[in-house]
Design an enzyme around this catalytic site. Structure first.
Site, PDB file in Angstrom:
ATOM      1  N   LYS A 118       0.845  -1.202   0.000  1.00 14.06           N
ATOM      2  CA  LYS A 118       0.000   0.000   0.000  1.00 14.06           C
ATOM      3  C   LYS A 118       0.877   1.248   0.000  1.00 14.06           C
ATOM      4  O   LYS A 118       1.621   1.490   0.950  1.00 14.06           O
ATOM      5  CB  LYS A 118      -0.901   0.053   1.235  1.00 14.06           C
ATOM      6  N   GLU A 172       9.979  14.809  16.091  1.00 11.87           N
ATOM      7  CA  GLU A 172      10.246  14.803  14.656  1.00 11.87           C
ATOM      8  C   GLU A 172       9.324  15.822  13.990  1.00 11.87           C
ATOM      9  O   GLU A 172       8.105  15.687  14.048  1.00 11.87           O
ATOM     10  CB  GLU A 172       9.972  13.398  14.112  1.00 11.87           C
ATOM     11  N   CYS A 192      13.229  10.567   7.297  1.00  8.40           N
ATOM     12  CA  CYS A 192      13.255  10.005   8.653  1.00  8.40           C
ATOM     13  C   CYS A 192      14.631  10.128   9.288  1.00  8.40           C
ATOM     14  O   CYS A 192      14.745  10.263  10.497  1.00  8.40           O
ATOM     15  CB  CYS A 192      12.795   8.553   8.628  1.00  8.40           C
ATOM     16  N   GLU A 228      10.412   0.620  10.250  1.00  9.84           N
ATOM     17  CA  GLU A 228      11.380   1.709  10.068  1.00  9.84           C
ATOM     18  C   GLU A 228      10.623   2.982  10.367  1.00  9.84           C
ATOM     19  O   GLU A 228       9.756   3.384   9.591  1.00  9.84           O
ATOM     20  CB  GLU A 228      11.939   1.656   8.635  1.00  9.84           C
TER      21      GLU A 228
END
Ligand code: NDP
Length: 481
Positions: free
Chosen positions: A183, A388, A291, A257
């Site tokens: 997906k 983040e 990331c 991850e």
């Protein structure tokens, strides 16, 4: 104000992309209608609707998993050398259609064409080439003498590197003899659908790769499907935790991850101009939607003023704007939701007492834009130093000793990457040993190569992708499944 050195517009033509008004799901080698509600995917730089795609529901996911299961029987028994031919073919088609894919990626994602053209698409092809090379050599990978594929792999990927993340996931899965239901992210489905066409063009047997578009619910249906043997996920730590909870107690394997808040550490003996380029690349590459972005600059106190002055001067030369312009350095923020998050955290940064700075730059009126931003006077407890942001926002902190740099760099719930800038090789090795990060770059940043494993510690997830280690996530040495 224009200067003699202004760049003239250099737009890449989008004529090479043949967009359909609507796309179905790719199941069992064909595009099918699907049952879910259609939704629109837009260009984040203009808000123009690019196409309509289907939000796959549970029945669609079930059809995709069944197709993958059927295909697994023959795909897993095919010799590695035969499987490799398909991977090589896909890699070559990606190269042949690189310009088309790059333009489509920049349209749907908002990233500058020079990045999709020079980084994302060549690296995606490299992943297929690299894993094609492994397909017939798995017994020599040092994993075990009798490695076997896991079965049907469910893969859920984010929007920041759409085709590249797809390649990170699909290439090792196929090389090791698994079949896939993938997906793509809700905001960036188009290159995954183009990849489905590439699978057809490569004559990949039906069902080996299935692509189901949709939002979080579609991802959840894949994760929960009882006939999926492994989940590979890249995305936020929150969703990663949900996935871990969902599959706890089942026989499913998982690799996650997740997020990061990497320290990019500059020592006083570093080559400063080179480090400035590394800082810029570390946080402003791909609008900071990375990331492993170097979102925390740790600079040695003795050179901090000089580094910040040079950094600001360099940021003044970055060109923000049309992703399809070949001179653009910083493109659009991927979505309205992501822009809102970046704005919110930046406002929190100011409210918590950090000093905010952006170079003067005109942002386009339509679309989602955010100027490159630097925060100084940042302390470790502030949210902009801990969370983040996933945008073009750098938080600058200082340190005096290597020990202090290590302590500050490791003072984070994450552990995905880090950068070290110094002349001293011994210090690089010492730092790499001390830093709790899956990847440590020395005198460079944001370098990716299919031969090199990538992954995190702590809340950045578990498992490795890429390299020999990445193969391990897709094989078993236990009984047949
Ligand atoms: P998500 O983690 O929500 O999205 C990643 C993928 O997971 C997407 O395909 C998403 O679908 C899907 N997904 C969402 N919910 C579920 C679920 N419950 N079960 C299974 N799959 C699910 O990230 P966001 O796009 O919402 O971004 C939010 C934040 O996450 C960013 O601000 C950033 O901080 C971080 N992030 C980190 C990334 C990384 O590489 N580490 C990548 C992307 C984001 P859909 O697209 O429809 O939401």
């Amino acid at each position: 104000m224009s200067t003699p050195f202004d760049y003239a517009p250099a737009p890449e033509s989008r004529a090479i992309v043949d967009l359909s008004p609507s796309y179905g799901l790719f199941i069992d080698g064909e595009f099918v209608d699907g049952h879910g509600t259609p939704f629109k995917t837009i260009s984040p730089s203009t808000e123009e609707v690019l196409a309509e795609v289907v939000e796959a529901d549970e029945a669609d996911v079930d059809a995709a998993v069944k197709a993958a299961r059927r295909a697994f029987r023959s795909w897993s028994r095919m010799s590695g050398a035969e499987r490799a031919k398909y991977l090589f073919r896909i890699a070559r088609i990606i190269q042949e259609r690189a310009r088309e894919i790059a333009v489509l990626e920049s349209l749907d994602n908002g990233k500058p064409i020079k990045e999709s053209r020079d980084v994302d698409i060549p690296t995606a092809a490299a992943h297929f080439f690299y894993h094609a090379g492994w397909a017939d050599k798995l017994e020599y990978a040092g994993l075990a003498p009798d490695v076997r594929p896991l079965g049907v792999v469910g893969q859920v990927i984010p929007w920041n590197f759409p085709l590249l993340m797809l390649s990170w996931k699909i290439a090792p899965a196929l090389a090791t003899g698994n079949t896939v239901v993938l997906k793509p992210a809700e905001t960036t489905p188009l290159t995954a659908l183009l990849f489905a066409q590439i699978c057809q063009q490569a004559d990949l047997p039906p069902g080996v790769v299935n692509i189901v578009t949709g939002a979080g619910g579609t991802g959840q249906a894949i994760v929960e499907h009882p006939d999926v043997d492994k989940i590979a996920f890249t995305g936020s730590t929150d969703v990663g935790k949900q996935i871990a909870r969902t599959i706890a107690g089942t026989r499913k394997r998982v690799t996650l991850e997740l997020g990061g808040k990497a320290a990019n550490i500059v020592f006083e003996d570093a080559a400063i101009d080179q480090a400035i380029e590394g800082i810029v690349n570390g946080i402003f590459f791909n609008q900071g939607h990375v990331c492993c972005a170097g979102s925390r600059l740790l600079v040695q106190e003795s050179i901090a003023d000089d580094v910040i002055r040079r950094l600001k001067r360099r940021l003044g030369t970055l060109r923000v704007g049309d992703p399809l312009d070949k001179n653009t350095d910083i493109g659009a923020i991927n979505s309205a939701a992501q822009l809102a998050k970046i704005k919110e955290l930046s406002e929190v940064g100011e409210a918590e007492g950090a000093t905010r700075w952006s170079p003067p730059c005109e942002l386009p009126e339509r679309g989602f834009w955010f100027a490159p931003t630097v925060f100084t006077d940042v302390s470790q407890t502030q949210r902009i130093a801990r969370e983040e942001i996933f945008g073009p926002v750098l938080s600058v902190l200082t340190f005096r000793t290597p020990q202090e740099a290590v302590a500050k760099a490791n003072n984070t719930p994450y552990g995905l990457s880090a950068g070290v800038w110094t002349e001293k090789g011994s210090r690089i090795l010492w730092m790499a040993d001390q830093l709790r990060a899956g990847v440590v770059w020395a005198n460079t940043f944001n370098r990716f190569d299919p031969t090199s494993p990538f992954g995190g510690y702590k809340e950045s997830g578990y498992g490795r992708e890429g390299g020999r280690h990445g193969l391990e996530a897709y094989v078993t040495t236990g009984g047949t499944r």
